[in-house]
Design a protein around this motif. Sequence first.
Motif, short mmCIF file in Angstrom:
data_model
loop_
_atom_site.label_atom_id
_atom_site.label_comp_id
_atom_site.label_asym_id
_atom_site.label_seq_id
_atom_site.Cartn_x
_atom_site.Cartn_y
_atom_site.Cartn_z
N LYS A 1 1.13 4.19 -3.10
CA LYS A 1 0.72 5.48 -2.84
C LYS A 1 1.70 6.37 -3.62
O LYS A 1 1.27 7.45 -3.89
CB LYS A 1 0.79 5.49 -1.25
N ARG A 2 2.71 6.04 -3.96
CA ARG A 2 3.71 6.95 -4.29
C ARG A 2 3.48 6.98 -5.76
O ARG A 2 4.08 8.04 -6.55
CB ARG A 2 5.28 6.22 -4.25
N GLY B 1 -5.58 -0.24 2.04
CA GLY B 1 -4.76 -0.05 0.80
C GLY B 1 -5.64 0.56 -0.48
O GLY B 1 -5.25 1.06 -1.37
N GLU C 1 1.20 -0.01 -10.75
CA GLU C 1 0.33 -0.47 -9.56
C GLU C 1 -0.11 -1.88 -9.56
O GLU C 1 0.07 -2.52 -8.50
CB GLU C 1 -0.89 0.68 -9.60
N ALA D 1 0.85 -1.17 -0.05
CA ALA D 1 -0.15 -0.01 0.19
C ALA D 1 0.88 1.39 0.00
O ALA D 1 0.37 2.11 -0.73
CB ALA D 1 -0.76 -0.04 1.25
N ALA D 2 1.90 1.36 0.92
CA ALA D 2 2.76 2.37 0.77
C ALA D 2 3.52 3.00 -0.34
O ALA D 2 3.67 3.58 -1.00
CB ALA D 2 3.80 2.06 1.81
N SER E 1 -4.67 4.69 -7.13
CA SER E 1 -5.14 6.01 -8.20
C SER E 1 -6.49 5.53 -8.51
O SER E 1 -7.23 4.41 -8.84
CB SER E 1 -4.33 6.01 -9.21
N THR F 1 -7.59 3.12 -0.48
CA THR F 1 -7.51 4.55 -0.76
C THR F 1 -6.30 5.12 -1.51
O THR F 1 -6.10 6.01 -2.04
CB THR F 1 -7.91 5.35 0.43
N ARG F 2 -5.36 4.07 -1.49
CA ARG F 2 -4.03 4.35 -1.83
C ARG F 2 -3.85 4.10 -3.52
O ARG F 2 -2.95 4.46 -4.20
CB ARG F 2 -2.90 3.73 -1.29
#
Length: 370
Positions: free
Chosen positions: A102-103, A149, A111, A98-99, A154, A151-152
């Motif tokens: 997010k980037r 995850g 993704e 998830a982290a 796109s 909401t992370r």
Amino acid sequence: SHDAMAWFLCMLFGGIISATDPVAVVALLKELGASKKLGTLIEGESLLNDGTAIVAFVVLLLVIVGEQTFTVPSAAIGFVKIGAAGAVLGAVIGLTTAAWVKRVFNDPEIEIAVILVGSYLTFYAAETFMGVSGVLGLVALGVVMASYGRTRISPEVEHFLHEFIEFTAFICNVLIFIIVGVVIAQNVALDNLGKNLLMLGIIYVIIHLVRAVNTLLYYPRMKHAGYGLPGKDAVVVWWGALRGAIGLALALVVANEHLHVGNYSGPNPIPETIRDQFLFFVSGIVLLTLLVNATTIKGLVAALGLTKIPAVKALMMGQAAQVVERGAENEMDLLKNDRFLSGASWGRVRNYLPEIDVPTVSEADKANID
């Protein structure tokens, strides 16, 4: 001893046959518009009991190949350790995935690749390096990715990701069915076919009886736990327990000449006739649940009245429909007064106004709602 070995083989078969796979039932419930709660419950049961069935399978297989001795406490501790450690690993990889996702912004290739690698890494690391449950690891990964995850991911990628994963899962499911079909066609012994078919019928009846007894035993608790479980829903949960890919995959492991399980890697000590029986019975049960339960569940859901619209919803829909109808009539009256349109034949236009079916609500229900 020989008797103990027979018991362990029976338990191994029980572990394999307990893994449910209700893909067809959940899809049907969605299509019929039955409560979302019921679909989630059936799917959730499948996710957790696939994991526990595989853990039980591994523990028992290690006993059969002589890697560990079977005592109830050691089995229970092994069970919890394998499951819990798998779940922790899944959660850690889920948070990392998830982290990372997010980037990245709106880049579907990256993704989806990261999420796929996270999934495969969870299973591979759990099973190969740590000797814990990969399936329960994936369940934990799924829970983390679906809550924290989600909401992370796109916005533009989410729909594509959903379709991609669904298609991949479908392909994997089909592959397992094809492989098992080929293996069975090569191995199935036809000499005791009548006896085996009779046995299959008995097993089919027994798994439903056992499930009914379990459901009844735990029903008082399930009735009040979480959102609660109405009696009619419990019947669907009982009948909708299809068996599928997980059971077939485990039967394939048993049928193999060479076993890799835990730290053991070597020849399969289970006699060949029993291995063939495992394949025959598991695939037979999968086939029967697909042919009987999956085809009759629609009738069962309808007969129990689970697709009926609740009175409150019917009343709301009726009121919304009347508002739409009135709005259309008012709009038509406004247009009639327009000098450019006054020559139109309004009688004909009226025929095109939506005839709205208003769900009927009995007076008793109205009184209850009020």
